[in-house]
Design an enzyme around this catalytic site. Structure first.
Site, PDB file in Angstrom:
ATOM      1  N   GLU A   1      -4.194   3.604  -8.483  1.00  3.95           N
ATOM      2  CA  GLU A   1      -4.354   3.964  -9.879  1.00  3.95           C
ATOM      3  C   GLU A   1      -5.575   4.811 -10.187  1.00  3.95           C
ATOM      4  O   GLU A   1      -5.588   5.561 -11.153  1.00  3.95           O
ATOM      5  CB  GLU A   1      -4.341   2.681 -10.728  1.00  3.95           C
ATOM      6  CG  GLU A   1      -2.921   2.174 -10.854  1.00  3.95           C
ATOM      7  CD  GLU A   1      -2.809   0.705 -11.176  1.00  3.95           C
ATOM      8  OE1 GLU A   1      -2.398   0.378 -12.286  1.00  3.95           O
ATOM      9  OE2 GLU A   1      -3.121  -0.129 -10.299  1.00  3.95           O
TER      10      GLU A   1
ATOM     11  N   GLY B   1       7.885   3.274  -9.643  1.00  4.47           N
ATOM     12  CA  GLY B   1       7.903   2.360 -10.781  1.00  4.47           C
ATOM     13  C   GLY B   1       6.794   2.684 -11.768  1.00  4.47           C
ATOM     14  O   GLY B   1       6.982   2.620 -12.959  1.00  4.47           O
TER      15      GLY B   1
ATOM     16  N   GLY C   1      -2.174  -4.075  -3.873  1.00  2.00           N
ATOM     17  CA  GLY C   1      -1.282  -4.304  -2.739  1.00  2.00           C
ATOM     18  C   GLY C   1      -1.992  -4.247  -1.407  1.00  2.00           C
ATOM     19  O   GLY C   1      -2.052  -5.234  -0.670  1.00  2.00           O
TER      20      GLY C   1
ATOM     21  N   PRO D   1      -4.931   7.443   5.868  1.00  2.00           N
ATOM     22  CA  PRO D   1      -5.406   8.596   5.095  1.00  2.00           C
ATOM     23  C   PRO D   1      -4.280   9.443   4.515  1.00  2.00           C
ATOM     24  O   PRO D   1      -4.426  10.001   3.437  1.00  2.00           O
ATOM     25  CB  PRO D   1      -6.207   9.404   6.123  1.00  2.00           C
ATOM     26  CG  PRO D   1      -6.567   8.444   7.187  1.00  2.00           C
ATOM     27  CD  PRO D   1      -5.485   7.398   7.222  1.00  2.00           C
TER      28      PRO D   1
END
Ligand SMILES: Cc1cc2nc3c(=O)[nH]c(=O)nc-3n(C[C@H](O)[C@H](O)[C@H](O)COP(=O)(O)OP(=O)(O)OC[C@H]3O[C@@H](n4cnc5c(N)ncnc54)[C@H](O)[C@@H]3O)c2cc1C
Ligand code: SF4
Lengths: 337, 701
Positions: free
Chosen positions: B662, B233, B503, B589
């Site tokens: 991000e 997305g 999240g 990881p």
């Protein structure tokens, strides 16, 4: 639902009869270009004649040297062909510089020659385009034309032919064997694609319904020293921003013979004859390579966003010829990306 | 499920990996339904207009076409905040590509053909689609996304800047970027007995449910939205977009389940994109590079329907110390689709400008760019005046420098030539907020010894499902193969969308709490065994989140890039990218690394490849597929590495987790651009850096 008929070509004559008998018919090669255009509504054939089962899928040596390449040979197979790799590295490299492995596995020689331009406006039916709809106007002329032509364009159309393979073939003096409704014919590749002129919708000199059956490349011993250099915006899976196919034959310090093809500059794969002429018999120096490129590019007319192609092609011409004459081109054909 | 134990911190393959690679994982338009119909969107071919007439007769005559929805006959929608969602309500076009009709048919092919046959007549008006820093419509929004102050001011920037020994004043430009998840926007909608069921490709099915409830004026409990598997997305599915609304309208209109998927070409605009941004950055420093004044002015665009204000300069409020500082945001209202979230909105374009400017300042002061950043580090948030829960920017820079081999770097630009290539290296810093929104979860012990954990989290390909399963397993203290996790369904306990890198932090907290209370109750009330009827616990983290102490919470990072530029063609190739990040405790990881290198690659893509090519005559972008809108391919980076420094931060949240979806894209474009400068001596302040721009400046030969 827009339906179309699908027929499988069994022999070239039958395929031509089928296509010639229906106004909105098209040959289907690997479908990597045509099917996309059908989804976009750019191509709307009523009949597809699949040519991939025609007996045109072999690469054969010619008696006097050279090769005949069947029209349905896949790009991957042609690039991997031992004779091509050895005798015409320029062709193997051009093929491997194109598209992606998956696409090359599907793409055929005939389809590659006849693929349509990547001009944005041509691919979008919501925007005017003379090639799609004669008389509608050319959106690219004053639009986003960075990827488009610097040579041989007309105000009616500034599109380029996007193929890499065809640039190598045009440098190799390839001849296209076609079967038209009126019979078989041979067309030198340099004359196969038209310049746009007043009729950008007419892309080749083949008669309507014509089928490409093979491409012949003559013997050219010095093509063992040949290469293809493609500049592109990302390292793989991008059409050329500009490309050069080159082969050179030296007579001591002098150029005996040279072949140059330019890609992404015109509506056809561009044979740089003026540059070749300027070099024949001259010392093989970097300065002369540059002057020769300038000779060819003197006729170039840049659009608003593609003036860079002139220095790009000049630089690539010089560099490929320097590398060929210095023998610094890596021997093995480069890996495909 | 493979490993029996799944401790947090251990590399763990995705739980649903096998279903995905074998094609059995169901995405939004792969859910079967009886009597399914198919929809296809018709887009406006003009940028600003009144719709005079829609001629649907030919389309309706097409065999298989069931209906053509337009403003004239589409179900009425009740107002919601985003006017982009009030689809097919008015005879108006606000931007080219706006959806003006929807064709519903028995088959996908008939719907598609029908869409080509719908004729729309427009009364067009002049449009404006080009952002400039002098556009007449520029205004100051009340806040910037999501709710930051529009402008900030600390000290006296003008005076500080005037007095500075070294001053830098530059403008940076980035084009429109288009979110291109693998799975385009897609929905299947089904009404039955007044209830609505939607399978949606969404980052947050709870918001989609609430919004559909409001639009169609049905109670939210009557709407269920699932998003079990989502093919990416990058923010473009972070809030409800057009497809669930259109599919639900069509399903109501034809009284059958309806499936709608946009094509690749159709998503360039109507689903949002990253606004083009013009940024002026001014830095004033002493000769040693210590910043006295920072000013960051950002101009971006919004639409005429809905405001979206990219928070471009917000990063500059947090990254470096300086006594005098100012940030501003202005918006131009254009006849374009509404821009929206795209991976690190604000920080991503902002970091390109700030971290390029820092590189320019380093050159101007003759200081190593890493040293410059270290000198301007701060242990308090420079504008909010709060301590950081942890701040490891310097540790990232130092660790990265060591791994990358920065120490031997010759700072001189344009001097490392080998053959036909010029080589250079670049660095950039990064920060991204570490938020932990409120979430709720249910944990259930079943008599058969298994545990069922449910939370309406969404896994958009990140590995969230697997991370939450690891957290649940650890909190329950049982073998992993006894724990089942359910996500992606609005009937599950509500939780925040998969966005803002929240999240793993926010959802894990809720899951951890539910599992631990279940475990405690089992121990305290049932002596550690499961009662015959099972035991279920529902908890949320509202109280804990509200009680969090006031500190500044950020993840930090440092990017390193090595590039080479071909002097003949101007082609830029990236030989190596290396990122080091401080993101708290890393749950998995293997998927963490995938997120980080994904973000870094997307930054590389922004630096060198991506660009929405606007044709102002039409008012939209002309490159609308992945053959013409270039995103980086594997071959575009030869070696890419992501590492993290050990970070034990119990003030960020009790689990010590910071998000990392991000931060990989923050700063990576600047690192590449800075490396291009180091290689060539040419400073690019406009992206993307393509061969034609380099060719103009490279010395011939
Ligand atoms: C994403 C992408 C990237 C690409 N990148 C590159 C690149 O970098 N360089 C490059 O060179 N190419 C590139 N290509 C184009 C690719 O090379 C062509 O799509 C392919 O060569 C076409 O071959 P095909 O057999 O699939 O043709 P088809 O799609 O089957 O046909 C193309 C056209 O040729 C006609 N045709 C096919 N066979 C015959 C025949 N025997 N006689 C007469 N007409 C015929 C068809 O009717 C149709 O009009 C790319 C394509 C895509 C989709
Ligand atoms: S350049 Fe040719 S193909 Fe492109 S819009 Fe103009 S006419 Fe059409």
């Amino acid at each position: 639902m827009r339906t179309f008929r699908y027929e499988r070509g069994t022999d070239p004559g039958q395929a031509v009869t089928l296509v010639a008998g229906e106004p909105d018919a098209a040959y289907l090669g690997g479908g990597t270009n045509l099917v996309d255009l059908m989804k976009l509504g750019v191509a709307r054939p009523r009949l597809l004649v699949d040519v991939t089962r025609l007996p045109l899928d072999s690469v054969e040596p010619l008696p006097g040297g050279g090769l005949r390449i069947g029209a349905t040979v896949r790009n991957s197979d042609l690039a991997a062909h031992p004779t091509v790799r050895r005798d015409y590295p320029v062709l193997a490299r051009a093929l491997l510089a194109g598209a992606s492995g998956q696409l090359r596995n599907m793409a055929t020689v005939g389809g590659n020659l006849l693929q349509r331009t990547r001009c944005y406006y041509f691919q979008d039916v919501s925007r005017p385009c003379n090639k799609r709809e004669p008389g509608a106007g050319c959106s690219a002329l004053d639009g986003q034309n960075r990827d488009l032509a610097i040579l041989g364009w007309s105000p009616q159309c500034v599109a380029t032919h996007p193929s890499d393979m065809a640039v190598a073939l045009v440098a190799l003096d390839a001849v296209v064997e076609v079967l038209e409704p009126a019979g078989a014919r041979e067309i030198p590749l340099t004359e196969f694609h038209r310049l746009p002129g007043e009729r950008p919708d007419q892309e080749t000199t083949m008669e309507p319904g014509g089928l490409v059956t093979a491409v012949r490349i003559p013997a050219l011993p010095y093509a063992r020293r040949s290469t293809y250099r493609k500049a592109r915006d990302r390292a793989s899976f991008a059409f050329a921003a500009g490309s050069v196919a080159a082969a050179i034959d030296l007579d001591g310090p002098l150029v005996r013979e040279v072949r140059l093809g330019y890609g992404a500059v015109a509506h056809r794969p561009w044979r740089a004859r003026l540059a070749e002429e300027a070099l024949r018999g001259q010392p093989a120096t970097e300065e002369n390579f540059r002057l020769a490129a300038d000779e060819e590019l003197a006729a170039a007319r840049a659009l608003a966003h593609n003036a860079f192609k002139i220095p790009l092609i000049r630089n690539l011409t010089v560099r490929t010829l320097v590398e060929l004459t210095e023998g610094s081109v890596e021997p093995a054909a480069e890996r495909g990306r | 499920m493979s490993a029996p134990t799944a401790a947090v911190g251990r590399a763990q393959p995705r739980l649903e990996g096998r279903e995905k690679v074998t094609g059995t994982a169901r995405y939004a338009v792969e859910h079967p339904a009886d009597g399914l119909a198919y929809a296809w969107a018709v887009q406006a071919s003009v940028a600003k207009a009144r719709i005079v007439r829609v001629d649907d007769a030919v389309a309706l005559a097409e065999p298989g076409v069931l209906a053509v929805l337009t403003y004239a006959n589409a179900p009425r929608l009740a107002p919601v905040e985003s006017r982009e969602l009030l689809l097919l309500q008015q005879p108006r076009v606000h931007y080219r590509g706006e959806i003006v009709a929807l064709v519903v048919a028995e088959s996908l092919e008939a719907a598609r053909e029908g869409a080509l046959l719908v004729r729309v007549d427009y009364d067009t008006e002049p449009h404006s689609s080009v952002l400039t820093e002098r556009h007449p419509s520029l205004y100051k929004p009340d806040k910037v996304n999501p709710n930051f102050p529009t402008d900030t001011c600390v000290g006296d920037f003008d005076a500080g800047y005037e007095a500075a020994e070294v001053r830098l004043d530059q403008t940076y430009r980035t084009p429109a970027y288009h979110n291109n998840p693998m799975e385009p926007h897609a929905s299947t909608a089904h009404w039955w007995q007044g209830r609505l069921l939607v399978h949606d490709s969404s980052q947050g099915s709870g918001d989609v449910r609430d919004t559909l409830g409001r639009l169609f004026e049905v109670p939210a409990e009557s709407v269920r939205v699932t998003a079990e598997h989502v093919g990416g997305g990058f923010g473009s599915k972070g809030s409800p977009r057009c497809t669930p609304v259109l599919a639900a309208m069509a399903a109501r209109h034809v009284d059958r389940p309806v499936r709608l998927a946009l094509t690749r070409q159709q998503i360039f605009g109507p689903i949002g994109y990253r606004t083009p941004v013009i940024q002026r950055v001014r830095l004033g420093a002493d000769a040693d590079g210590r910043l006295a004044a920072i000013c960051h002015d950002a101009f971006s665009q919004t639409s005429t329907t809905t405001e979206f204000a990219e928070q471009t300069a917000v990063l500059t409020r947090a990254l470096y110390a300086a006594p005098h500082r100012r940030t501003t945001h202005r918006l131009a209202r254009l006849d374009v689709p509404t821009p929206s979230w795209m991976r690190a909105p604000g920080e991503c374009p902002g970091s390109f400008a700030l971290e390029s400017a820092m590189d320019e300042l380093a050159v101007a002061c003759g200081i190593d760019p890493i040293e410059l950043r270290i000198r301007n580090d701060t242990d308090r948030h420079p504008e909010d005046d709060l301590p950081f829960s942890s701040r490891n920017l310097v540790a990232c820079l130092r660790d990265g420098a060591r791994r990358f081999g920065w120490a031997d770097r010759d700072p001189a630009p344009g001097v490392r030539r080998q053959g036909r290539w010029l080589f250079g290296t670049g660095v950039a810093g990064a920060a991204y907020p570490a938020r932990s929104p409120v979430g709720s979860a249910r944990a259930e012990a079943r008599p058969d010894g298994t545990y069922q954990v449910g939370i309406n989290a969404t896994d958009i390909g990140t590995g969230a499902r697997t991370a939450l399963w690891q957290v649940a397993t650890e909190a329950l203290g049982v073998p992993g193969d006894r724990v089942r996790i359910s996500i992606g369904d609005s009937d599950l306990p509500p939780a925040y969308v998969a966005g803002g890198s929240t999240g793993t932090a926010g959802w894990s907290w809720a899951v951890d709490k539910a599992c631990r209370s279940l475990r405690r109750q089992l121990q305290e009330q049932y002596a550690g065994s499961v009662p015959p009827g099972g035991l279920s616990v529902f908890t949320d983290t509202a109280a804990e989140v509200a009680a969090l102490e006031k500190v500044a919470r950020y993840a930090f990072g440092a990017h390193f890039a090595q590039v080479r530029v071909d002097v003949d063609s101007g082609e830029v190739r990236v030989g190596r990218m290396l990122g080091v990040f401080a993101t708290g405790r890393v749950v998995n990881p293997s998927t963490a690394r995938s997120q980080l290198i994904g973000g870094m690659t997307m930054g590389l893509s922004m630096a060198l490849h991506e660009e929405g090519l606007l044709d102002h005559r039409f008012g939209d972008w002309v490159n609308r597929d992945l053959a013409t809108y270039h995103v980086s391919a594997c071959a575009d980076v030869e070696r890419i590495e992501a590492y993290w420094v050990a970070e034990d931060d119990d003030r960020v949240n009790p689990l010590g987790i910071k998000g990392l979806g991000e931060i990989g894209i923050v700063g990576s474009a600047a690192a590449v651009a800075n490396a291009v400068h180091h290689a060539t001596g040419i400073r690019f302040r406009t992206l993307p850096i393509q061969l034609d721009k380099l060719l103009q400046h490279l010395p011939a030969g």
